[in-house]
Each structure stands twice: as structure tokens, then as C-alpha cells.
Design a protein around this motif. Structure first.
Motif, PDB file in Angstrom:
ATOM      1  N   PRO A 681       0.810  -1.222   0.000  1.00  0.00           N
ATOM      2  CA  PRO A 681       0.000   0.000   0.000  1.00  0.00           C
ATOM      3  C   PRO A 681       0.846   1.275   0.000  1.00  0.00           C
ATOM      4  N   CYS A 682       1.389   1.623  -1.147  1.00  0.00           N
ATOM      5  CA  CYS A 682       2.189   2.841  -1.340  1.00  0.00           C
ATOM      6  C   CYS A 682       1.920   3.322  -2.774  1.00  0.00           C
ATOM      7  N   THR A 683       2.443   4.504  -3.121  1.00  0.00           N
ATOM      8  CA  THR A 683       2.385   4.908  -4.534  1.00  0.00           C
ATOM      9  C   THR A 683       3.691   4.524  -5.243  1.00  0.00           C
ATOM     10  N   GLU A 684       4.791   4.438  -4.452  1.00  0.00           N
ATOM     11  CA  GLU A 684       6.080   3.932  -4.964  1.00  0.00           C
ATOM     12  C   GLU A 684       6.766   3.242  -3.797  1.00  0.00           C
ATOM     13  N   ALA A 685       7.516   2.183  -4.053  1.00  0.00           N
ATOM     14  CA  ALA A 685       8.194   1.495  -2.948  1.00  0.00           C
ATOM     15  C   ALA A 685       9.440   0.781  -3.423  1.00  0.00           C
ATOM     16  N   GLU A 686      10.523   0.950  -2.660  1.00  0.00           N
ATOM     17  CA  GLU A 686      11.705   0.102  -2.839  1.00  0.00           C
ATOM     18  C   GLU A 686      12.124  -0.358  -1.449  1.00  0.00           C
ATOM     19  N   LEU A 687      12.486  -1.635  -1.341  1.00  0.00           N
ATOM     20  CA  LEU A 687      12.801  -2.189  -0.020  1.00  0.00           C
ATOM     21  C   LEU A 687      14.048  -3.050  -0.062  1.00  0.00           C
ATOM     22  N   SER A 688      14.826  -2.947   1.017  1.00  0.00           N
ATOM     23  CA  SER A 688      15.913  -3.914   1.195  1.00  0.00           C
ATOM     24  C   SER A 688      15.299  -5.140   1.870  1.00  0.00           C
ATOM     25  N   ILE A 689      15.943  -6.281   1.721  1.00  0.00           N
ATOM     26  CA  ILE A 689      15.399  -7.510   2.324  1.00  0.00           C
ATOM     27  C   ILE A 689      15.856  -7.591   3.780  1.00  0.00           C
ATOM     28  N   PHE A 690      14.908  -7.809   4.679  1.00  0.00           N
ATOM     29  CA  PHE A 690      15.209  -7.910   6.106  1.00  0.00           C
ATOM     30  C   PHE A 690      15.268  -9.377   6.518  1.00  0.00           C
ATOM     31  N   ASP A 691      16.264  -9.714   7.369  1.00  0.00           N
ATOM     32  CA  ASP A 691      16.345 -11.114   7.833  1.00  0.00           C
ATOM     33  C   ASP A 691      15.405 -11.372   8.999  1.00  0.00           C
ATOM     34  N   SER A 692      14.950 -10.297   9.653  1.00  0.00           N
ATOM     35  CA  SER A 692      13.980 -10.469  10.741  1.00  0.00           C
ATOM     36  C   SER A 692      13.267  -9.142  11.014  1.00  0.00           C
ATOM     37  N   ILE A 693      12.055  -9.248  11.540  1.00  0.00           N
ATOM     38  CA  ILE A 693      11.359  -8.067  12.067  1.00  0.00           C
ATOM     39  C   ILE A 693      11.214  -8.317  13.556  1.00  0.00           C
ATOM     40  N   LEU A 694      11.821  -7.448  14.346  1.00  0.00           N
ATOM     41  CA  LEU A 694      11.793  -7.596  15.802  1.00  0.00           C
ATOM     42  C   LEU A 694      11.027  -6.420  16.393  1.00  0.00           C
ATOM     43  N   ALA A 695      10.091  -6.711  17.266  1.00  0.00           N
ATOM     44  CA  ALA A 695       9.201  -5.644  17.728  1.00  0.00           C
ATOM     45  C   ALA A 695       9.100  -5.607  19.243  1.00  0.00           C
ATOM     46  N   ARG A 696       8.900  -4.373  19.750  1.00  0.00           N
ATOM     47  CA  ARG A 696       8.572  -4.160  21.162  1.00  0.00           C
ATOM     48  C   ARG A 696       7.449  -3.122  21.122  1.00  0.00           C
ATOM     49  N   VAL A 697       6.229  -3.605  21.178  1.00  0.00           N
ATOM     50  CA  VAL A 697       5.094  -2.712  20.965  1.00  0.00           C
ATOM     51  C   VAL A 697       4.028  -2.956  22.010  1.00  0.00           C
ATOM     52  N   GLY A 698       3.605  -1.883  22.703  1.00  0.00           N
ATOM     53  CA  GLY A 698       2.411  -1.950  23.557  1.00  0.00           C
ATOM     54  C   GLY A 698       2.594  -2.789  24.797  1.00  0.00           C
ATOM     55  N   ALA A 699       1.730  -2.519  25.786  1.00  0.00           N
ATOM     56  CA  ALA A 699       1.766  -3.268  27.044  1.00  0.00           C
ATOM     57  C   ALA A 699       1.304  -4.692  26.803  1.00  0.00           C
ATOM     58  N   SER A 700       2.017  -5.639  27.424  1.00  0.00           N
ATOM     59  CA  SER A 700       1.670  -7.055  27.219  1.00  0.00           C
ATOM     60  C   SER A 700       0.669  -7.505  28.279  1.00  0.00           C
ATOM     61  N   ASP A 701       0.030  -8.644  28.025  1.00  0.00           N
ATOM     62  CA  ASP A 701      -0.888  -9.198  29.022  1.00  0.00           C
ATOM     63  C   ASP A 701      -0.145 -10.136  29.974  1.00  0.00           C
ATOM     64  N   SER A 702       1.175  -9.933  30.074  1.00  0.00           N
ATOM     65  CA  SER A 702       1.981 -10.860  30.866  1.00  0.00           C
ATOM     66  C   SER A 702       1.665 -10.777  32.354  1.00  0.00           C
ATOM     67  N   THR A 703       0.984  -9.701  32.782  1.00  0.00           N
ATOM     68  CA  THR A 703       0.621  -9.591  34.192  1.00  0.00           C
ATOM     69  C   THR A 703      -0.207 -10.794  34.618  1.00  0.00           C
TER      70      THR A 703
END
Length: 921
Positions: A681-703
Motif C-alpha cells: 500500500p504505497c504509490t512507490e516502494a523500494e525495499l531492502s530484504i530484512f532477515d527479521s522483524i523484531l518488535a517491542r510494541v504496547g503493554a503485554s498481558d503478561s501480568t
């Protein structure tokens, strides 16, 4: 719950005694008893089902005398719904018990999230993803590296995969593997009396990835007989000892445990049917559980709309095999440019050719059944004539696929389509021609209109004579139908019907409005009253029906030998059906990608991919694909630029609810979409290849699991720091919020600097620590961005009533720093009490003054010093104004330079504490 069956049990005391003497079961196992046309559960299982299915314990009934046995009943439909819920959502194990006569009961079927073989029929085959089950064995060394060996299987396609790899103390690679494979159930060694830390870590990771965990004894993981077992199970003619995979000792131990758990050796139909292959973790992009959640990859239990997950958005597949393959692809993004571009070109062919895409979806693909499941029925000797006809119906549709594909005129797409689909389908169609011929010769295809699956009567003399008599009986029934219609004065086309009821056999049905005409007439006997009318019969029809049933049984007995022969011949085509399933599933996913790309609010584009380790990621007018599909959303597009040495690390500041999270998540979603071969979903796009996507997003339900939000945040971040490479994409949304401001800021700074200096990965970090933006001073590859908010004062009348300023969130990301968080404005938006808002503003102002003074080390200026400083400053400003006019200083630079000279020359002003403070601010 009027449809709930009544509790009827033969010999209640005997059953209660039997039930109470059953061996103890694990807490996650539910025992259900098959009573023929309904099911029951008892004891704690009955209570669990009452709460889960019926949402009330009022449905519980007592079996036997006090104290009694708590029991609940389930209709067949309710049982099947519960089965899906228990296995797929609640990760339960199921035991289905059946009567073995004289109050004896035995386990007839067993199922768990990764082993659905026994209950495939009850589930109806509509599985979101393949039920992958995995066994893991670990050899923990004294050093930080651990050896991990796994074996996994999708029993529905009879494949065993093995893998062995080194892992860190957080088992990041093991977590990535669980995600890549979409594992539903994980077999782990039981740690007995001693608490094994390593096994505990594996259990936690499996739990976080949504896998059911089964503990197996250490003996189950013994690899003593594995070579012998594999020799019998595998298709490969060679001895198992010559296979390279058997050198993977830990993986072989896992294979032994898995084969035992699946009971593969006790079913002779498995022998010579399995394939063994080695899975290489590095063939696909690595994703962890946090990234899975951050990118909304798969549907969550609370997702209201289909388009809230990437899988739901992209799944316009028409076949069950296609839907399952899509789930697999999303968890296994490709790492090679060639493979990605190959998929992209196929998607482009269907994007550009609307007619080709629509015919494939609407005419061809939608008529294809679950071919893997069909092949499995033949392999397990559970297939019947209906399954043969279904295989035949697929075979006769293949020429349609071929005709459509061969009609593609565009040369640039003809070759890719030919090599991926046309030539393969032509081979399969040729191979299935003999199956087609056999079915047309032996099966009565005209009887399919009545949903009857029978051998042609002409095929056998006995069948021919029985069939003639059956036709005669049918004619006599029609005569009786006409006679009854005249007698009751009812239209035989619209109100009085002759039907073959599944319980009552051939009988008449009157609509409920007309049923009064048979009341008090002895020649008509009522059978039952149902929603669609009243069923009844006559003595003549009963006589004909009895004869008809007897002859039908005769026909079936006579044809059973022929049916077995036909089914056995059809079973020999299983390998072709499995290959065909793979090809049509691939086609289905590619067409689905094209459909989504064209029908998005703004069409997706084909991204340009750079080889691994090269190139930058530049997205023009990027959008979040799921967010833009929500109702009443006019999505604001933003550019993304991740360029080596210039903008490797994006630091995004800005107001709460301003779109920071959406901005960084959409980078990850677009990268993943590009690497599975979809348009983006872009009008133009060029991307390098990633070996992984690592995320730290939002509060977890780990409580819920006894882990604080801050601890969960630190664990996820530790995983990122240990797993990331220069070729990774890191997404961090807030960090250090669960501790003191100073600790949190210190951690955020140290982590950011480590990523920039040591790892060098592309990263996007959304934060409220505005002080982090100073990183750009020492690291040129950091770029500061901010989300724009417009602050407009209210009109005068409103201002008199309230001091509130109007905040408009523009959701636009621009270069530079935002120095406010607008948290209090958000509180005003959700209508906090005015007193609370006023107090918040006052406290915030006090804290800013306090921190300003203490951070800058300034002394408090006295009243006299303020007056003196103000007077001195006024004198300087008057003199500056006169000199600017006298010397004709028109440029801004010259005016500023003159002001600096005058201030420096005025020693009294430079010493004044009040002026020092003004100058610093």
C-alpha cells in the motif's frame, strides 16, 4: 436451549461406578461420551462445558442418587462447535469415548491442537491453518549457546521436517521456528521432580506463541529405534541410515517422541507414505511472538472485523488449501530476491488482467474441495464412492483452468504462468484422464442429481435387474402420490410432497397450514411434525417403502465389492491429488493477493526489491493496509525513508494518539507483505530484504502470568538486542514506561545507542522521551521525525469560560522534533472532570519549572535582581533599535549580530541572575 438433548443413560449406577474408577487425566483434557445421536460429559468436564458452551451452570443435571454425578448433554451440532472452540481457541485435548457393549467404554478418538486426525470429519475440514505438531529436545551446554533439535509434522500431508540449530539463552531461534511453522502443539520432555530452567523457558516460549504444551517422558525421546521406524514410514527406498538427516541426533530424539505421540507406527496405512526433509531456519525471515502481535498478522480472539488482521485482509482465497497456504506464507516471508520477484510477476499478471482474475476466482477455484483432506481419506481407507466422484469432479474442471490460462496473450506473463501453473496442470490433467474415464464407465452420474452415489446398473447384470424393480416401485409411489393428492384435494406440486426422509424413508409431507385435512382420517398415519410440515404415510406407501428399502439394501450389498474396487483404483491417484492441491493452493493465494491489491481504497503497487544486505527502504505515501479499511477512516499517507548512513534510525516524537504507532507498524507490515511477494500500500516502494522483524510494541498481558509489564518489556527488548543483525528491522513503540522517568530514559538512551552503534540495523523508535532526540548530535545516521498537531486558540467567548486550546491531530509525519506530548489534551478529549484537568496542568507547569531549575543549575533570582535585569535589558533593546535604524541594517543576520555585540559589551547585564535564566531558556 430447547434443542439440548435430554439426559438418558442406561444403567446409571453402573456408568457412575465406571466413570469414578477411570484413571486420572490431565487438567487440559476433556472426556466426552458418544451416546449415538447425542453426547454427554460428566463431573468437572460437565461444569467446564456448561460454562464454556452454554454460559450457565443451570444446564447441569444430576445422574444417579445423591450425591449424584454432574452431567451435561450436547447435540451433535453443539458438540462440533465445542470441539472447534476447545482445540483451536482453548488448546484443550479431547478424548471421545464410545460404548463397547455391556456397559464397557473405550477411547475411540483422541485429539489435540496438533493432532486432529481422528476428528477431521467432526471438524468439517475448515481449518484456518495446518495443524503442525512439534517435538523439541535441547542439549544445554555450559556456555551461552544451546543446541536445539526439533522434529515437526503436518499429519494431513504426511511430512516430517527436522531441524537442528544453535540458540542463545533466550531461545530466540526456537521462538522464530514456532512462528515460521505456525506450530499448534509442542512436545517437551517432562522435567520430573527437579525444576529444569531450560525446559521451563521452552514451555514459556511455546505458551507465548499460542502452542498447547504436552510433556512426554524422557524415554519417549530415546532414538534407539528411530532408524528402523523411519525405514518403514518413509517413501524413500533407501535405508534410513543413509539419509543425511539421521546425523542430527537431537532432532532424531524429537522424531522418536513425535512418532510415538502420533501413533504413526500402529497404523499400517502410514508405511511408505511419509517424506522427510530438513528445514533451514535462515530460508525465511525470522519473526518473534511480539512481532506477530505488533503487525496484527493473524486474527485475534477479539477481532471484530475480518480486515483487522493481515491474514483476514489478504484472505480472499476460494479453497481451504489456499487459505492454509496463505497463513504459512505470512509466517515464512522469503529471503531471496529471485523467489520474491517470481511471485510478484505472477501477482502482476492477475492484477493487469481483470478477466483472468475474475474467471479464476468465480468460476474455477471456488469449485475445488480440500484436496489434501480428500487424499488423506483415500490413504486411511476411509473413502467412499462420494469421495471418488469429488476427485472426478476436480479432474473434469482442469481443462477449464487450462483453457483460461492458455488464453493469456501478454507474452511477459505467459512464460511465468506456464512454468508455475499451466504445464503442471496439463500433466496432472493427463494423469487423471484414466480416473475420469473409469468413473464415467462405472458410476451412475445421473443419480448425483438425487445425491445418490451408486455404480451404474448396466455395469453388472444383478444390478440391472434390481434397478429395474426399483424404478417400477418409484413409479408406483408416484401413482400413490397422485391418488392421495386427489383424495385430499391438495396440489402435488406445491403443497403435498413425496420425499425420502432420513428417518421415516419414503413418505408424504404436507405444509403445516394444510395438515388439518388428514386429521381424523384413519387411512393416513402421521409420522412426525417438524418445522417444514407434517410427515405422514398410507398403508400402500408403507408396503412400497419396505420393498424399496429391501431392494436398496440389496443393491448396495451387490455393488459394495465393485465400489471397493473403484475406491482402491482412485486411491492410487493420491500422489497426483496432493501435487495438484499444492499447485492450486499456490494459484489461489497469488490470485487473492492480486484481488486485494486491486480492490484496496487506493491500489497497491509492486515494490522494487534490493538484494540482501544492499539498498535502502524508501516508501512514498505509505499506508497501513488494515487501518485504511476501517469504516469512516480517511487515512493520512506518510513517506518513509530508511537510508544507510543518513536515516537508519528513525526517532519519532509527537502527541499521544497522533499516529506514531501506526507509522512504525506500517513499515513492518509493508516489509513483510513485500517479502511474501504481495503488492504493497504505497504509490512507490523500494525495499531492502530484512532477515527479521523484531518488535517491542504496547503493554503485554503478561501480568496474567505473573510478569510485570516492565519485565515483559525488558524481556522483549533483550530478545531484540541478542537477535538483531545489521539486516534486521527493529520496531520499538515506547520503552521504559514501567519504571521511574530517569531509569526509563537511561534505558531508552542506552538501548538506542547500542542499536545505532553496535548493531547498525534499520530501526523505528516512537517515544515520549523528547530528550532522546539529542542522539542526532552524536550519530548522523539518526533522524528525528515528529507527528504534527495543530494547536488553535478558541474564540474569545469560549476562552472566557475555559482556558482550553483546541488540538487537531493531523497524523502527518515530518522531519524535526516535537517538544510536547499533549497528554493533558487527550484527557480533555475524553472528558476528564475539569478540576482534574486544571490540577494536571498546574502540576505539569510546576514540574517543568522545578526540573528546568534543577537541570540547568540556576539560582533563584530575587525581586530586585529581576527589576534590575529588566531595566538593563530595556536599555540594551532601545540602543539596539536606534543603531539598526541609524546604520540601515536591513538583513536579519546583521540585526542579530549587532544585538549579540551590545549584550556582550554590557557586563552588568551578563552578570545579572535573571538575565542568565532568560538567556538559557
Amino acid at each position: 436451549m430447547s434443542s439440548r438433548p435430554e439426559l438418558k443413560v442406561d444403567d446409571e449406577p453402573g456408568f457412575i461406578k465406571f466413570f469414578r474408577n477411570l484413571p486420572e487425566k490431565s487438567t487440559d483434557t476433556v472426556r466426552i461420551f458418544n451416546r449415538g445421536d447425542f453426547y454427554t460429559a460428566h463431573g468437572e468436564d460437565a461444569t467446564f462445558i456448561a460454562r464454556t458452551v452454554y454460559r450457565t451452570t443451570s444446564v447441569l443435571r444430576q445422574l444417579g442418587r445423591e450425591p449424584g454425578l454432574e452431567s451435561v448433554t450436547l447435540s451433535v451440532t453443539v458438540f462440533r462447535n465445542f470441539l472447534r472452540e476447545a482445540l483451536f481457541r482453548l488448546s484443550k485435548r479431547i478424548e471421545i469415548w464410545e460404548s463397547s457393549g455391556r456397559m464397557g467404554w473405550k477411547v475411540a478418538k483422541q485429539a489435540s491442537p496438533g493432532n486432529l486426525q481422528d476428528v477431521e470429519e467432526d471438524l468439517g475440514g475448515q481449518l484456518e491453518s495446518a495443524p503442525i505438531i512439534l517435538a523439541v529436545k535441547v542439549s544445554a551446554k555450559a556456555s551461552e549457546a544451546r543446541n536445539v533439535g526439533v522434529c515437526f509434522a503436518d499429519a494431513s500431508v504426511r511430512e516430517l521436517g527436522v531441524s537442528e540449530f544453535l540458540d542463545n539463552d533466550l531461545y530466540s531461534n526456537f521462538e522464530s521456528l514456532l512462528i515460521q511453522l505456525g506450530v499448534k502443539e509442542c512436545l517437551i520432555q517432562a522435567d520430573g521432580q527437579r525444576k529444569d530452567v531450560e525446559l521451563s523457558k521452552l514451555r514459556t516460549i511455546a505458551d507465548n506463541c499460542g502452542c498447547a504444551v504436552s510433556e512426554r517422558s524422557v524415554a519417549d525421546f530415546g532414538a534407539k529405534d528411530i532408524e528402523q521406524d523411519l525405514s518403514r514410514l518413509l517413501r524413500d527406498e533407501r535405508a534410513a541410515s543413509t539419509l543425511p538427516q539421521t546425523d542430527l541426533k537431537l532432532a532424531m530424539g524429537s522424531a522418536a517422541a513425535l512418532i510415538r505421540y502420533l501413533g504413526a507406527m500402529s497404523d499400517p496405512s502410514n508405511f511408505g507414505q511419509y517424506q522427510l526433509y530438513q528445514h533451514d531456519l535462515s530460508d525465511y525471515m525470522k519473526l518473534d511472538a511480539a512481532a506477530l502481535k505488533a503487525l496484527n498478522l493473524m486474527p485475534g480472539p477479539r477481532d471484530g472485523s475480518k480486515t483487522m488482521s493481515l491474514y483476514g485482509l489478504l484472505n480472499h482465497c476460494k479453497t481451504p488449501v489456499g487459505s492454509r497456504l496463505l497463513a504459512q506464507w505470512l509466517k515464512q516471508p522469503l529471503m531471496g530476491v529471485e523467489e520474491i520477484e517470481k511471485r510478484q510477476q505472477l501477482v502482476e499478471a492477475f492484477v493487469n488482467d481483470t478477466e483472468l482474475r475474475q474467471i479464476m476466482q468465480e468460476e474455477h477455484l471456488r469449485s475445488i474441495p480440500d484436496l489434501y483432506r480428500l487424499a488423506k481419506k483415500f490413504q486411511r481407507k476411509m473413502a467412499n464412492l462420494e469421495d471418488v466422484v469429488r476427485a472426478y469432479q476436480v479432474a473434469i474442471r482442469l481443462p477449464g483452468f487450462l483453457g483460461t490460462l492458455e488464453g493469456v496473450m501478454d507474452e511477459q506473463y505467459k512464460d511465468p504462468l506456464d512454468s508455475e501453473y499451466t504445464s503442471k496442470l496439463r500433466d496432472y490433467s493427463d494423469s487423471l484422464a484414466r480416473l475420469q474415464e473409469m468413473v464415467e464407465t462405472t458410476v451412475d452420474l445421473q443419480a448425483l442429481d438425487n445425491h445418490e452415489f451408486i455404480i451404474k446398473p448396466e455395469f453388472d447384470d444383478n444390478l440391472r435387474s434390481i434397478h429395474k424393480r426399483l424404478d417400477k416401485l418409484r413409479y408406483e409411489m408416484d401413482v400413490e402420490h397422485t391418488r392421495v393428492g386427489k383424495d385430499l384435494n391438495q396440489d402435488t406440486e406445491k403443497k403435498l410432497f413425496l420425499e425420502n426422509h432420513k428417518v421415516h424413508g419414503w413418505c408424504f409431507r404436507l405444509t403445516r397450514n394444510e395438515a388439518g385435512c388428514i386429521r381424523n382420517k384413519k387411512q393416513y398415519q402421521e409420522c412426525s411434525t417438524q418445522k417444514n410440515g407434517v410427515y405422514f404415510t398410507t398403508s400402500s406407501l408403507q408396503q412400497l417403502r419396505r420393498e424399496f428399502d429391501q431392494l436398496s439394501d440389496n443393491y448396495n450389498r451387490t455393488q459394495s465389492g465393485l465400489v471397493n474396487e473403484v475406491v482402491n483404483v482412485a486411491a492410487s491417484y493420491c500422489p497426483i491429488l496432493e501435487k495438484l492441491a499444492g499447485t492450486l493452493g499456490h494459484l489461489d493465494v497469488i490470485v487473492s493477493f492480486a484481488h486485494v491489491s486491486v480492490h484496496a481504497p487506493t491500489a497497491y503497487v509492486r515494490p522494487k526489491m534490493h538484494a540482501r544486505g544492499t539498498g535502502n527502504t524508501i516508501l512514498k505515501e505509505a499506508r497501513h493496509p488494515c487501518m485504511e479499511m476501517q469504516d469512516d477512516i480517511n487515512f493520512i499517507t506518510n513517506d518513509v525513508s530508511l537510508v544507510r548512513g543518513d536515516s537508519e534510525f528513525l526517532l519519532i516524537t509527537g502527541p499521544n494518539m497522533g499516529g506514531k504507532s501506526t507509522y512504525i507498524r506500517q513499515i513492518g507490515v509493508i516489509a513483510l507483505m513485500a517479502q511474501v511477494g504481495c503488492f504493497v500500500p504505497c504509490t512507490e516502494a523500494e525495499l531492502s530484504i530484512f532477515d527479521s522483524i523484531l518488535a517491542r510494541v504496547g503493554a503485554s498481558d503478561s501480568t496474567l502470568k505473573g510478569v510485570s509489564t516492565f519485565m515483559a518489556e525488558m524481556l522483549e527488548t533483550a530478545n531484540i538486542l541478542k537477535s538483531a543483525t545489521r539486516e534486521s528491522l527493529i520496531i520499538i513503540d515506547e520503552l521504559g514506561r514501567g519504571t521511574s522517568t530517569y531509569d526509563g530514559f537511561g534505558l531508552a538512551w542506552a538501548i538506542s545507542e547500542h542499536i545505532v552503534r553496535e548493531i547498525g540495523a534499520f530501526a523505528a523508535f516512537a517515544t515520549h522521551f523528547h530528550e532522546l532526540t539529542a542522539l542526532v548530535d552524536t550519530h548522523p545516521q539518526v533522524q528525528n521525525l515528529h507527528v504534527v498537531a495543530h494547536i488553535g486558540e478558541q474564540d474569545q467567548q469560549q476562552q472566557q469560560q475555559s482556558s482550553k486550546a483546541e488540538v487537531t491531530l493531523l497524523y502527518k509525519v515530518e522531519p524535526g522534533v516535537c517538544d510536547q506530548s499533549f497528554g493533558i489534551h487527550v484527557a480533555e478529549l475524553v472528558r476528564f472532570p475539569p478540576k482534574v484537568v486544571a490540577m494536571a496542568k498546574r502540576k505539569a507547569d510546576e514540574l517543568e519549572d522545578f526540573s528546568g531549575k534543577h537541570e540547568l543549575g540556576m539560582e533563584e533570582a530575587s525581586k530586585e535582581q529581576v527589576e534590575e535585569g529588566s531595566l538593563l535589558l530595556k536599555e540594551v533593546l532601545v540602543r539596539w533599535k536606534e543603531e539598526v535604524a541609524r546604520d540601515g541594517l536591513e538583513s536579519k543576520e546583521a540585526q542579530v549580530a549587532r544585538m549579540r555585540e551590545l549584550v556582550r559589551e554590557n557586563e552588568a547585564l551578563m552578570r545579572n541572575p535573571f538575565f542568565k535564566r532568560v538567556k538559557t531558556l
